[in-house]
Motif scaffolding. Structure first.
Motif, PDB file in Angstrom:
ATOM      1  N   TYR A 120     -13.546  14.663  13.534  1.00  0.00           N
ATOM      2  CA  TYR A 120     -14.163  13.980  12.390  1.00  0.00           C
ATOM      3  C   TYR A 120     -13.516  12.614  12.175  1.00  0.00           C
ATOM      4  O   TYR A 120     -14.214  11.631  11.923  1.00  0.00           O
ATOM      5  CB  TYR A 120     -14.028  14.855  11.135  1.00  0.00           C
ATOM      6  N   ASN A 121     -12.207  12.548  12.281  1.00  0.00           N
ATOM      7  CA  ASN A 121     -11.501  11.260  12.159  1.00  0.00           C
ATOM      8  C   ASN A 121     -12.001  10.258  13.196  1.00  0.00           C
ATOM      9  O   ASN A 121     -12.234   9.086  12.875  1.00  0.00           O
ATOM     10  CB  ASN A 121      -9.989  11.437  12.340  1.00  0.00           C
ATOM     11  N   HIS A 170     -15.660   9.089  12.391  1.00  0.00           N
ATOM     12  CA  HIS A 170     -15.844   8.364  11.132  1.00  0.00           C
ATOM     13  C   HIS A 170     -14.727   7.375  10.814  1.00  0.00           C
ATOM     14  O   HIS A 170     -14.675   6.837   9.703  1.00  0.00           O
ATOM     15  CB  HIS A 170     -16.003   9.361   9.978  1.00  0.00           C
ATOM     16  N   LEU A 220     -11.525   7.733  10.152  1.00  0.00           N
ATOM     17  CA  LEU A 220     -10.747   8.158   8.986  1.00  0.00           C
ATOM     18  C   LEU A 220      -9.320   8.486   9.395  1.00  0.00           C
ATOM     19  O   LEU A 220      -8.965   8.439  10.568  1.00  0.00           O
ATOM     20  CB  LEU A 220     -11.409   9.365   8.318  1.00  0.00           C
ATOM     21  N   SER A 266      -5.871  11.965   2.823  1.00  0.00           N
ATOM     22  CA  SER A 266      -6.389  10.764   3.474  1.00  0.00           C
ATOM     23  C   SER A 266      -6.482   9.643   2.457  1.00  0.00           C
ATOM     24  O   SER A 266      -6.834   9.877   1.305  1.00  0.00           O
ATOM     25  CB  SER A 266      -7.776  11.030   4.050  1.00  0.00           C
ATOM     26  N   LYS A 287      -8.510   7.130   3.101  1.00  0.00           N
ATOM     27  CA  LYS A 287      -9.875   6.641   3.263  1.00  0.00           C
ATOM     28  C   LYS A 287     -10.943   7.662   2.889  1.00  0.00           C
ATOM     29  O   LYS A 287     -12.116   7.327   2.836  1.00  0.00           O
ATOM     30  CB  LYS A 287     -10.106   6.225   4.717  1.00  0.00           C
ATOM     31  N   LEU A 288     -10.568   8.914   2.667  1.00  0.00           N
ATOM     32  CA  LEU A 288     -11.535   9.986   2.431  1.00  0.00           C
ATOM     33  C   LEU A 288     -12.278   9.789   1.115  1.00  0.00           C
ATOM     34  O   LEU A 288     -11.663   9.571   0.075  1.00  0.00           O
ATOM     35  CB  LEU A 288     -10.809  11.339   2.422  1.00  0.00           C
ATOM     36  N   THR A 289     -13.607   9.872   1.176  1.00  0.00           N
ATOM     37  CA  THR A 289     -14.441   9.816  -0.028  1.00  0.00           C
ATOM     38  C   THR A 289     -14.950  11.223  -0.318  1.00  0.00           C
ATOM     39  O   THR A 289     -14.841  12.126   0.524  1.00  0.00           O
ATOM     40  CB  THR A 289     -15.640   8.880   0.190  1.00  0.00           C
ATOM     41  N   LYS A 321     -18.007  12.059  -0.409  1.00  0.00           N
ATOM     42  CA  LYS A 321     -19.077  12.287   0.565  1.00  0.00           C
ATOM     43  C   LYS A 321     -18.492  12.756   1.896  1.00  0.00           C
ATOM     44  O   LYS A 321     -18.988  13.710   2.494  1.00  0.00           O
ATOM     45  CB  LYS A 321     -19.871  10.998   0.758  1.00  0.00           C
ATOM     46  N   ASN A 322     -17.425  12.092   2.375  1.00  0.00           N
ATOM     47  CA  ASN A 322     -16.769  12.520   3.613  1.00  0.00           C
ATOM     48  C   ASN A 322     -16.247  13.942   3.485  1.00  0.00           C
ATOM     49  O   ASN A 322     -16.371  14.739   4.427  1.00  0.00           O
ATOM     50  CB  ASN A 322     -15.603  11.611   3.976  1.00  0.00           C
ATOM     51  N   TYR A 346     -19.120  16.433   3.824  1.00  0.00           N
ATOM     52  CA  TYR A 346     -19.593  16.599   5.194  1.00  0.00           C
ATOM     53  C   TYR A 346     -18.550  17.218   6.113  1.00  0.00           C
ATOM     54  O   TYR A 346     -18.900  17.937   7.052  1.00  0.00           O
ATOM     55  CB  TYR A 346     -20.139  15.281   5.750  1.00  0.00           C
ATOM     56  N   LEU A 347     -17.285  16.978   5.856  1.00  0.00           N
ATOM     57  CA  LEU A 347     -16.242  17.668   6.606  1.00  0.00           C
ATOM     58  C   LEU A 347     -16.352  19.167   6.340  1.00  0.00           C
ATOM     59  O   LEU A 347     -16.283  19.982   7.264  1.00  0.00           O
ATOM     60  CB  LEU A 347     -14.857  17.153   6.222  1.00  0.00           C
TER      61      LEU A 347
END
Length: 75
Positions: A21-22, A25, A27, A47, A49-51, A53-54, A57-58
């Motif tokens: 995933y990183n 995307h 991340l 993270s 950078k993680l939102t 939304k991320n 989906y993760l």
């Protein structure tokens, strides 16, 4: 952002999913803790950078991985 995700007792599977995933995307998610809480295992991920939304989906990708493992008799 730091969150806990429920998992099974093998953090390597979660780490492999996170690594993929990183890469896709761009991340920086990493596992910073792993513990058994009354029979349920949790990985704490972090993270910068993680939102939300991320994270959603993760979790969705994790659910797909779990179902694939079940179909193969791995769970």
């Amino acid at each position: 952002m730091k969150i806990d995700i429920a998992t099974w007792d093998d953090p390597e599977d979660v780490q492999n999913l996170i690594d993929e995933y990183n890469k896709i995307h761009s991340l920086d998610i990493k596992i910073i803790g792993f513990e058994n809480r009354g029979g349920t295992f949790f990985a704490t991920i972090e993270s910068k950078k993680l939102t939300k939304k991320n994270a959603f989906y993760l979790g969705k990708n994790y659910g797909v991985m779990v179902e694939e493992f079940r179909e193969k008799g791995m769970l």
